[in-house]
Design a protein around this motif. Structure first.
Motif, PDB file in Angstrom:
ATOM      1  N   MET A  23       1.168  -0.896   0.327  1.00 26.83           N
ATOM      2  CA  MET A  23       0.128   0.350  -0.440  1.00 26.83           C
ATOM      3  C   MET A  23       0.909   1.525   0.039  1.00 26.83           C
ATOM      4  SD  MET A  23      -2.642   1.265   2.927  1.00 26.83           S
ATOM      5  CE  MET A  23      -3.672  -0.439   2.325  1.00 26.83           C
ATOM      6  N   MET A  24       0.335   2.232  -0.417  1.00 30.54           N
ATOM      7  CA  MET A  24       1.062   3.660  -0.682  1.00 30.54           C
ATOM      8  C   MET A  24       1.249   4.559   0.305  1.00 30.54           C
ATOM      9  SD  MET A  24       0.532   6.641  -3.391  1.00 30.54           S
ATOM     10  CE  MET A  24       1.205   5.469  -4.672  1.00 30.54           C
ATOM     11  N   ILE A  25       1.889   4.956   0.563  1.00 30.15           N
ATOM     12  CA  ILE A  25       2.666   5.232   2.353  1.00 30.15           C
ATOM     13  C   ILE A  25       1.478   6.401   1.718  1.00 30.15           C
ATOM     14  CG2 ILE A  25       3.492   7.028   3.518  1.00 30.15           C
ATOM     15  CD1 ILE A  25       6.278   4.955   2.606  1.00 30.15           C
ATOM     16  N   SER A  26       0.455   7.108   2.662  1.00 30.91           N
ATOM     17  CA  SER A  26       0.659   8.323   2.924  1.00 30.91           C
ATOM     18  C   SER A  26       0.610   9.704   3.123  1.00 30.91           C
ATOM     19  CB  SER A  26      -1.156   8.221   3.658  1.00 30.91           C
ATOM     20  OG  SER A  26      -2.349   8.869   4.163  1.00 30.91           O
ATOM     21  N   HIS A  27       0.735  10.444   2.457  1.00 33.01           N
ATOM     22  CA  HIS A  27       1.414  11.647   2.667  1.00 33.01           C
ATOM     23  C   HIS A  27       0.900  13.343   2.613  1.00 33.01           C
ATOM     24  CE1 HIS A  27       5.194   9.612   1.488  1.00 33.01           C
ATOM     25  NE2 HIS A  27       4.625   8.953   0.196  1.00 33.01           N
ATOM     26  N   GLY A  28       1.051  13.384   3.632  1.00 34.04           N
ATOM     27  CA  GLY A  28       0.411  14.830   4.408  1.00 34.04           C
ATOM     28  C   GLY A  28       0.690  16.156   3.034  1.00 34.04           C
ATOM     29  N   PHE A  29      -0.713  16.557   2.957  1.00 36.52           N
ATOM     30  CA  PHE A  29      -0.624  17.827   2.146  1.00 36.52           C
ATOM     31  C   PHE A  29      -0.743  19.503   2.354  1.00 36.52           C
ATOM     32  CE2 PHE A  29      -2.852  13.913  -0.377  1.00 36.52           C
ATOM     33  CZ  PHE A  29      -2.049  13.427  -0.537  1.00 36.52           C
ATOM     34  N   LYS A  30       0.263  19.009   2.998  1.00 36.40           N
ATOM     35  CA  LYS A  30      -0.005  20.129   4.004  1.00 36.40           C
ATOM     36  C   LYS A  30       1.156  21.994   3.089  1.00 36.40           C
ATOM     37  CE  LYS A  30       0.013  23.405   8.249  1.00 36.40           C
ATOM     38  NZ  LYS A  30       0.639  23.635   9.457  1.00 36.40           N
ATOM     39  N   SER A  31       1.377  22.659   2.637  1.00 39.28           N
ATOM     40  CA  SER A  31       1.559  22.992   2.011  1.00 39.28           C
ATOM     41  C   SER A  31       3.165  23.707   3.260  1.00 39.28           C
ATOM     42  CB  SER A  31       1.826  23.789   0.999  1.00 39.28           C
ATOM     43  OG  SER A  31       0.913  23.695   0.071  1.00 39.28           O
ATOM     44  N   SER A  32       4.262  23.573   2.898  1.00 35.25           N
ATOM     45  CA  SER A  32       5.338  24.099   3.453  1.00 35.25           C
ATOM     46  C   SER A  32       6.962  24.859   2.810  1.00 35.25           C
ATOM     47  CB  SER A  32       5.981  23.194   4.630  1.00 35.25           C
ATOM     48  OG  SER A  32       6.832  21.933   3.906  1.00 35.25           O
ATOM     49  N   LYS A  33       7.707  26.025   3.436  1.00 37.16           N
ATOM     50  CA  LYS A  33       8.608  26.586   3.006  1.00 37.16           C
ATOM     51  C   LYS A  33       9.468  26.482   4.148  1.00 37.16           C
ATOM     52  CE  LYS A  33      10.632  29.086   0.001  1.00 37.16           C
ATOM     53  NZ  LYS A  33      10.393  30.787  -0.990  1.00 37.16           N
ATOM     54  N   LYS A  34      11.073  26.075   4.037  1.00 35.31           N
ATOM     55  CA  LYS A  34      11.845  26.499   4.874  1.00 35.31           C
ATOM     56  C   LYS A  34      12.817  27.035   4.022  1.00 35.31           C
ATOM     57  CE  LYS A  34      10.534  21.979   7.589  1.00 35.31           C
ATOM     58  NZ  LYS A  34      11.093  21.215   8.948  1.00 35.31           N
ATOM     59  N   ASP A  35      13.576  28.124   4.952  1.00 35.52           N
ATOM     60  CA  ASP A  35      15.112  28.478   4.144  1.00 35.52           C
ATOM     61  C   ASP A  35      15.815  27.964   5.698  1.00 35.52           C
ATOM     62  OD1 ASP A  35      14.275  29.220   1.648  1.00 35.52           O
ATOM     63  OD2 ASP A  35      13.918  30.990   2.611  1.00 35.52           O
ATOM     64  N   PHE A  36      16.921  28.273   5.262  1.00 32.49           N
ATOM     65  CA  PHE A  36      18.447  28.088   6.341  1.00 32.49           C
ATOM     66  C   PHE A  36      19.378  28.414   5.550  1.00 32.49           C
ATOM     67  CE2 PHE A  36      21.729  25.275   8.289  1.00 32.49           C
ATOM     68  CZ  PHE A  36      21.337  26.289   9.892  1.00 32.49           C
ATOM     69  N   SER A  37      20.012  28.999   6.226  1.00 39.84           N
ATOM     70  CA  SER A  37      21.170  29.871   5.857  1.00 39.84           C
ATOM     71  C   SER A  37      22.601  29.376   6.724  1.00 39.84           C
ATOM     72  CB  SER A  37      20.740  31.302   5.328  1.00 39.84           C
ATOM     73  OG  SER A  37      20.054  31.975   5.041  1.00 39.84           O
ATOM     74  N   PHE A  38      23.536  29.447   6.396  1.00 36.65           N
ATOM     75  CA  PHE A  38      24.563  29.355   6.798  1.00 36.65           C
ATOM     76  C   PHE A  38      25.838  29.378   6.366  1.00 36.65           C
ATOM     77  CE2 PHE A  38      24.076  25.274   4.437  1.00 36.65           C
ATOM     78  CZ  PHE A  38      24.173  24.741   4.481  1.00 36.65           C
ATOM     79  N   GLY A  39      27.192  30.311   6.709  1.00 34.83           N
ATOM     80  CA  GLY A  39      28.084  31.037   5.952  1.00 34.83           C
ATOM     81  C   GLY A  39      27.651  30.793   4.799  1.00 34.83           C
ATOM     82  N   PRO A  40      28.379  30.567   3.631  1.00 29.62           N
ATOM     83  CA  PRO A  40      27.717  31.172   2.591  1.00 29.62           C
ATOM     84  C   PRO A  40      26.556  30.242   1.250  1.00 29.62           C
ATOM     85  CG  PRO A  40      30.083  30.746   1.516  1.00 29.62           C
ATOM     86  CD  PRO A  40      29.304  29.609   3.511  1.00 29.62           C
ATOM     87  N   TRP A  41      26.014  29.852   2.433  1.00 28.39           N
ATOM     88  CA  TRP A  41      24.865  28.965   1.699  1.00 28.39           C
ATOM     89  C   TRP A  41      24.166  29.449   1.881  1.00 28.39           C
ATOM     90  CZ3 TRP A  41      26.485  25.839  -3.022  1.00 28.39           C
ATOM     91  CH2 TRP A  41      28.053  25.468  -2.713  1.00 28.39           C
ATOM     92  N   LYS A  42      22.523  28.817   1.694  1.00 28.37           N
ATOM     93  CA  LYS A  42      21.223  28.653   1.347  1.00 28.37           C
ATOM     94  C   LYS A  42      20.684  27.863   1.158  1.00 28.37           C
ATOM     95  CE  LYS A  42      16.991  31.894   1.640  1.00 28.37           C
ATOM     96  NZ  LYS A  42      16.598  32.733   0.903  1.00 28.37           N
ATOM     97  N   VAL A  43      20.158  26.835   2.186  1.00 27.44           N
ATOM     98  CA  VAL A  43      19.469  25.703   1.562  1.00 27.44           C
ATOM     99  C   VAL A  43      17.072  26.240   1.946  1.00 27.44           C
ATOM    100  CG1 VAL A  43      18.911  23.282   1.974  1.00 27.44           C
ATOM    101  CG2 VAL A  43      20.483  24.174   2.319  1.00 27.44           C
ATOM    102  N   THR A  44      16.886  25.550   0.566  1.00 26.35           N
ATOM    103  CA  THR A  44      15.519  26.213   0.823  1.00 26.35           C
ATOM    104  C   THR A  44      14.865  25.117   0.376  1.00 26.35           C
ATOM    105  OG1 THR A  44      15.807  28.304  -0.520  1.00 26.35           O
ATOM    106  CG2 THR A  44      13.320  26.993  -0.330  1.00 26.35           C
ATOM    107  N   THR A  45      13.672  24.340   0.777  1.00 29.81           N
ATOM    108  CA  THR A  45      12.783  23.453   0.834  1.00 29.81           C
ATOM    109  C   THR A  45      11.784  23.815   0.649  1.00 29.81           C
ATOM    110  OG1 THR A  45      12.757  22.921   3.356  1.00 29.81           O
ATOM    111  CG2 THR A  45      14.446  21.804   1.629  1.00 29.81           C
ATOM    112  N   ALA A  46      10.719  22.751  -0.388  1.00 31.13           N
ATOM    113  CA  ALA A  46       9.488  23.620  -0.570  1.00 31.13           C
ATOM    114  C   ALA A  46       8.720  21.901  -0.997  1.00 31.13           C
ATOM    115  CB  ALA A  46       9.315  24.159  -2.025  1.00 31.13           C
TER     116      ALA A  46
END
Length: 247
Positions: free
Chosen positions: A1-24
């Motif tokens: 059976m396929m795993i049930s995934h939540g559909f709540k939209s979210s966005k995260k930004d994380f900066s460290f040193g000269p880098w920035k991580v973005t997940t959506a």
């Protein structure tokens, strides 16, 4: 059976040193968008759960970087070969007809959605250059118990293969004080037939300036320039004459 995934939209930004991580993380693509995308990519079918707006991006302050998204992953699916012929393949194909008014069977490019996607380079003025290397990721450093300051995982697409297994691709990242590590994994399981995994690992070390004054800490981050191995041999002791009076 396929795993049930939540559909709540979210966005995260994380900066460290000269880098920035973005997940959506967003909702599954709507049917009208899937139809348009199917035509644009010249594909016969798309995964049941396609997260076209999901993304994981790692970007430097200078603009260059790399991102992982579902659309570019789909572009790396084999569009001409049905590379896996198994007993359930025909049943899968028959389940995806053009419409309920026709018996024409859609023959997909690769019904397992296997992709060799390794990420998308980004940057307008400059981009990273891909070159082959003999260097390998230091797995011992990854196993070290270092504080994780940021972690996230993003699903790009998933399909149950008409109840004959699962095909999915996801990417996750963890950021430590001195490095970050990203794992993009395509996973395929065709029940009773095969299991396939395509992994892409990305590792980058970034040494904080606070370590520059500590020789013990900075030593483990320096690259070897010269390795010289020698041994010291003790001098041979001369055997002198020994006079003994035996009585």
């Amino acid at each position: 059976m396929m795993i049930s995934h939540g559909f709540k939209s979210s966005k995260k930004d994380f900066s460290f040193g000269p880098w920035k991580v973005t997940t959506a993380k967003n909702h599954i693509m709507k049917s009208k968008d899937i139809e348009r995308l199917t035509e644009d990519l010249n594909l016969r079918a798309l995964p049941e759960m396609l997260f076209g707006d999901n993304i994981l991006r790692i970007q430097h302050n200078d603009g260059f970087g790399i991102e992982f998204n579902a659309i570019d992953a789909l572009k790396r699916i084999n569009n001409s070969d049905d590379t896996l012929q198994v007993a359930c393949a025909q049943q899968w194909q028959e389940s995806r007809v053009v419409s309920e008014h026709t018996q024409e069977v859609v023959r997909p490019y690769d019904w397992t959605f296997t992709t060799d996607y390794r990420g998308t380079l980004i940057g307008e003025e400059m981009q990273m250059k891909v070159t082959e290397t003999t260097e390998r990721i230091n797995l011992e450093k990854l196993r070290a118990r270092e504080q994780i300051v940021f972690f996230d995982e993003v699903l790009l697409f998933e399909d149950e293969l008409h109840d004959h297994g699962v095909s999915m691709i996801s990417v996750k990242i963890r950021v430590m004080p001195t490095s970050f590590f990203t794992l993009l994994r395509f996973f395929l399981r065709v029940d009773g037939v095969l299991i396939r995994i395509n992994d892409t690992r990305l590792y980058h070390e970034s040494v904080p300036t606070s370590l520059f004054t500590d020789p013990n800490e900075i030593a483990q981050h320096l690259a070897f320039k010269l390795r010289l191995c020698e041994k010291l041999e003790l001098p041979e002791q001369k055997q002198g004459a020994v006079n003994e009076d035996l009585k």
